[in-house]
Scaffold this active site. Sequence first.
Site, PDB file in Angstrom:
ATOM      1  N   TYR A 201      -8.966   3.817  13.762  1.00 33.29           N
ATOM      2  CA  TYR A 201      -9.038   3.368  15.150  1.00 33.29           C
ATOM      3  C   TYR A 201      -7.623   3.017  15.614  1.00 33.29           C
ATOM      4  O   TYR A 201      -6.727   2.792  14.802  1.00 33.29           O
ATOM      5  CB  TYR A 201      -9.940   2.140  15.267  1.00 33.29           C
ATOM      6  CG  TYR A 201      -9.575   1.030  14.301  1.00 33.29           C
ATOM      7  CD1 TYR A 201      -8.546   0.129  14.588  1.00 33.29           C
ATOM      8  CD2 TYR A 201     -10.233   0.899  13.080  1.00 33.29           C
ATOM      9  CE1 TYR A 201      -8.195  -0.869  13.693  1.00 33.29           C
ATOM     10  CE2 TYR A 201      -9.883  -0.098  12.183  1.00 33.29           C
ATOM     11  CZ  TYR A 201      -8.859  -0.984  12.500  1.00 33.29           C
ATOM     12  OH  TYR A 201      -8.500  -1.963  11.611  1.00 33.29           O
TER      13      TYR A 201
ATOM     14  N   LYS B  10      -9.161   2.765  -2.397  1.00 29.69           N
ATOM     15  CA  LYS B  10      -9.463   1.996  -1.186  1.00 29.69           C
ATOM     16  C   LYS B  10     -10.864   2.339  -0.692  1.00 29.69           C
ATOM     17  O   LYS B  10     -11.278   3.499  -0.699  1.00 29.69           O
ATOM     18  CB  LYS B  10      -8.428   2.325  -0.105  1.00 29.69           C
ATOM     19  CG  LYS B  10      -8.509   1.493   1.160  1.00 29.69           C
ATOM     20  CD  LYS B  10      -7.315   1.802   2.056  1.00 29.69           C
ATOM     21  CE  LYS B  10      -7.295   0.977   3.327  1.00 29.69           C
ATOM     22  NZ  LYS B  10      -6.081   1.239   4.140  1.00 29.69           N
TER      23      LYS B  10
ATOM     24  N   CYS C  30      -5.625  -3.365   1.746  1.00 28.14           N
ATOM     25  CA  CYS C  30      -5.468  -3.531   3.193  1.00 28.14           C
ATOM     26  C   CYS C  30      -6.777  -3.747   3.955  1.00 28.14           C
ATOM     27  O   CYS C  30      -7.329  -4.834   3.948  1.00 28.14           O
ATOM     28  CB  CYS C  30      -4.695  -2.348   3.766  1.00 28.14           C
ATOM     29  SG  CYS C  30      -3.960  -2.692   5.401  1.00 28.14           S
TER      30      CYS C  30
ATOM     31  N   GLU D 145       0.837  -1.203   0.000  1.00 23.78           N
ATOM     32  CA  GLU D 145       0.000   0.000   0.000  1.00 23.78           C
ATOM     33  C   GLU D 145       0.873   1.255   0.000  1.00 23.78           C
ATOM     34  O   GLU D 145       1.848   1.351   0.760  1.00 23.78           O
ATOM     35  CB  GLU D 145      -0.882  -0.045   1.253  1.00 23.78           C
ATOM     36  CG  GLU D 145      -1.876   1.066   1.395  1.00 23.78           C
ATOM     37  CD  GLU D 145      -2.777   0.861   2.613  1.00 23.78           C
ATOM     38  OE1 GLU D 145      -3.713   1.650   2.792  1.00 23.78           O
ATOM     39  OE2 GLU D 145      -2.541  -0.089   3.396  1.00 23.78           O
TER      40      GLU D 145
END
Length: 242
Positions: free
Chosen positions: A121, A115, A170, A46
């Site tokens: 988080y 994406k 991802c 990524e």
Amino acid sequence: MKYGFMKVASAIPAVKVGDVIFNTQQIEDLIAQAEGKGVEIITFPELSITGYSCQDLFRQQMLLESSEQAVMMLLDFTRKLDIISIVGAPVVAGDLLLNCGIVIQHGQILGIVPKTYLPNYSEFYEKRWFASAQDLRDCEVRYAGHKVKLTPDVQIFHTYDGVQFGVEICEDVWAPAPPSNKLALAGADLIFNLSASDELIGKHNYLKSLLSQQSARTMTGYVYSSCGFGESTQDVVYGGNA
């Protein structure tokens, strides 16, 4: 394709965060090695052009322009190569900044995949810089000298022999309904995942289980590439899983 099989590769280049010239040279070296070994499709981690952990540098115009110029270098490098390469880079679409996988072959951009699910988080805060594919409406952008359609919809790519493949990035595979589910239903034989998944205690075995289950569920070959140690910072550590 030979006897119904094709050779693919997951590559982990050396990375200097924000140094797009160095990063692109490392990517080119690995593409050349893979081409020499008969690899038909190679995928990189990524945001492999810039490095994943650039943080607020993603909002600097200089980095975004340098990244686009680096993709142009990569297009020129691959002009006479048959191998399909999938690299990660930030792409601007209007007022949105997207975290994308760019599919390249023969000096052409075959497509750009944004994406969908952005982790926001614990140690991740991608929404600080990037927009989701869900925020995107179909549009055409001028990128690295090419007119490219950007879409939130499923994109299926084809090899010369007719093998179909898709790309997700991802966090997409960690979501309850990964884009790869739709890619498989659309006919994908292979799924390529460009990742920047950091190392935590117990996470590696969970990751391997997740990927093998997704491969089984979608009945596809699932090819995964994640950031290496060059991305490691005071916040996160990467193991270069391929």
